[in-house]
Design an enzyme around this catalytic site. Structure first.
Site, mmCIF file in Angstrom:
data_model
loop_
_atom_site.group_PDB
_atom_site.id
_atom_site.type_symbol
_atom_site.label_atom_id
_atom_site.label_comp_id
_atom_site.label_asym_id
_atom_site.label_seq_id
_atom_site.Cartn_x
_atom_site.Cartn_y
_atom_site.Cartn_z
ATOM 1 C CG ASP A 24 -1.927 -1.168 1.181
ATOM 2 O OD1 ASP A 24 -1.896 -1.963 0.215
ATOM 3 O OD2 ASP A 24 -2.708 -1.305 2.140
ATOM 4 C CD GLU A 72 -6.936 -0.173 3.016
ATOM 5 O OE1 GLU A 72 -5.831 0.094 3.507
ATOM 6 O OE2 GLU A 72 -8.003 -0.108 3.654
ATOM 7 C CE LYS A 129 -3.410 -4.452 1.385
ATOM 8 N NZ LYS A 129 -4.189 -3.630 2.318
ATOM 9 C CE LYS A 132 -7.974 -1.163 8.320
ATOM 10 N NZ LYS A 132 -9.341 -1.038 7.747
ATOM 11 C CB VAL A 157 2.416 2.629 4.834
ATOM 12 C CG1 VAL A 157 3.815 3.213 4.817
ATOM 13 C CG2 VAL A 157 1.715 2.880 3.506
ATOM 14 C CB THR A 158 0.360 2.227 8.671
ATOM 15 O OG1 THR A 158 -0.850 1.554 9.093
ATOM 16 C CG2 THR A 158 -0.017 3.486 7.918
ATOM 17 C CB CYS A 162 -2.279 -2.588 5.462
ATOM 18 S SG CYS A 162 -3.932 -1.883 5.306
ATOM 19 C CD GLN A 202 4.239 -14.203 23.141
ATOM 20 O OE1 GLN A 202 3.766 -15.244 23.546
ATOM 21 N NE2 GLN A 202 3.511 -13.200 22.676
HETATM 22 N N1 TIU Z 1 -2.668 0.369 4.307
HETATM 23 C C1 TIU Z 1 -3.090 0.655 5.550
HETATM 24 O O1 TIU Z 1 -2.383 0.475 6.517
HETATM 25 N N2 TIU Z 1 -4.381 1.185 5.653
HETATM 26 C C2 TIU Z 1 -4.765 2.017 6.669
HETATM 27 O O2 TIU Z 1 -5.913 2.441 6.723
HETATM 28 N N3 TIU Z 1 -3.816 2.377 7.573
HETATM 29 C C3 TIU Z 1 -3.942 3.278 8.585
HETATM 30 O O3 TIU Z 1 -2.987 3.378 9.383
HETATM 31 N N4 TIU Z 1 -5.000 4.047 8.662
#
Ligand code: TIU
Length: 220
Positions: A24, A72, A129, A132, A157-158, A162, A202
């Site tokens: 993303d 996304e 996609k 997430k 990200v992030t 995701c 862990q």
């Molecule tokens: N790609 C992704 O992480 N989608 C999000 O909405 N991330 C946020 O941190 N909002």
């Protein structure tokens, strides 16, 4: 077999079974006026990793290993966007609303595209996609199985949304996962740190982390 001196311990892999998934790295998350900004975030934190993600891509291109980019985004009619996602919270604009880079998080709109510096090269896979995680409602599992992939390097990200969701989905499907720690970012530095810590805890309960330099060195 190759080995990366990763955390929390060495990550060993057969390069013939390794793929890179870049999650993303879209204008909607990284540039002003997109989805990230509508949620109230300062997007400048994310743009800082673009060159590092670029170096990771070059390392995989140089080694001629599979690269998958995800985006996304949703269909223009929003039929793949659950109301629970679209109506959550109080963003300044919702998914599908017209923004400065086209409709927010809609496939085919400028904002949904990958930032130009990291655009896919011919032969690389670009996967849209709706969730997430990159496995949910996509052919990712089949794409990896067809290629005999068992080990994944993740970036993008992030970190805690995701990227971590995809890494957890991959774990449940039997993949060994390593997160490129300087090629991922969050709008919340404390969440990035916590995500890296909980991934490695862990005995690598979710997976490993290493730097792009360490990964590139192993692929040379
Ligand atoms: N790609 C992704 O992480 N989608 C999000 O909405 N991330 C946020 O941190 N909002």
């Amino acid at each position: 077999m190759k080995t990366i001196a990763a955390q929390p311990f060495d990550f060993s892999f057969d390069p013939a079974r390794l793929a890179l998934i870049v999650i993303d790295m879209q204008r909607d998350f990284i540039e002003p006026g997109g989805f990230g900004a509508t949620l109230g975030n300062d997007v400048r934190l994310l743009s800082a990793i673009v060159p590092t993600v670029g170096r990771l891509l070059e390392a995989f291109r140089g080694a001629d290993l599979p690269i998958i980019h995800t985006r996304e985004c949703h269909k223009p009619d929003l039929s793949d966007c659950p109301p629970a996602k679209r109506l959550r919270g109080k963003p300044s604009m919702r998914i599908g609303d017209p923004g400065t880079m086209g409709r927010i998080l809609i496939a085919g709109e400028p904002g949904a595209d990958i930032v130009p510096e990291l655009a896919a090269k011919p032969g690389e896979i670009v996967l849209d996609k709706p969730g997430k995680g990159a496995f949910y409602a996509t052919p990712l599992g089949d794409i990896l199985a067809e290629r005999g992939i068992t080990h994944l390097v993740l970036a993008g990200v992030t970190t805690e949304v995701c990227v971590q969701t995809t890494m957890r989905e991959a774990n449940d499907r039997g993949f060994e996962c390593l997160l490129a720690e300087d090629a991922t970012e969050s709008y919340f530095p404390e969440f990035k740190k916590a995500a890296l810590d909980m991934i490695r805890a862990q005995g690598a309960i979710v997976g490993w982390t290493a730097t792009v330099d360490q990964i590139a060195e192993a692929l040379r």
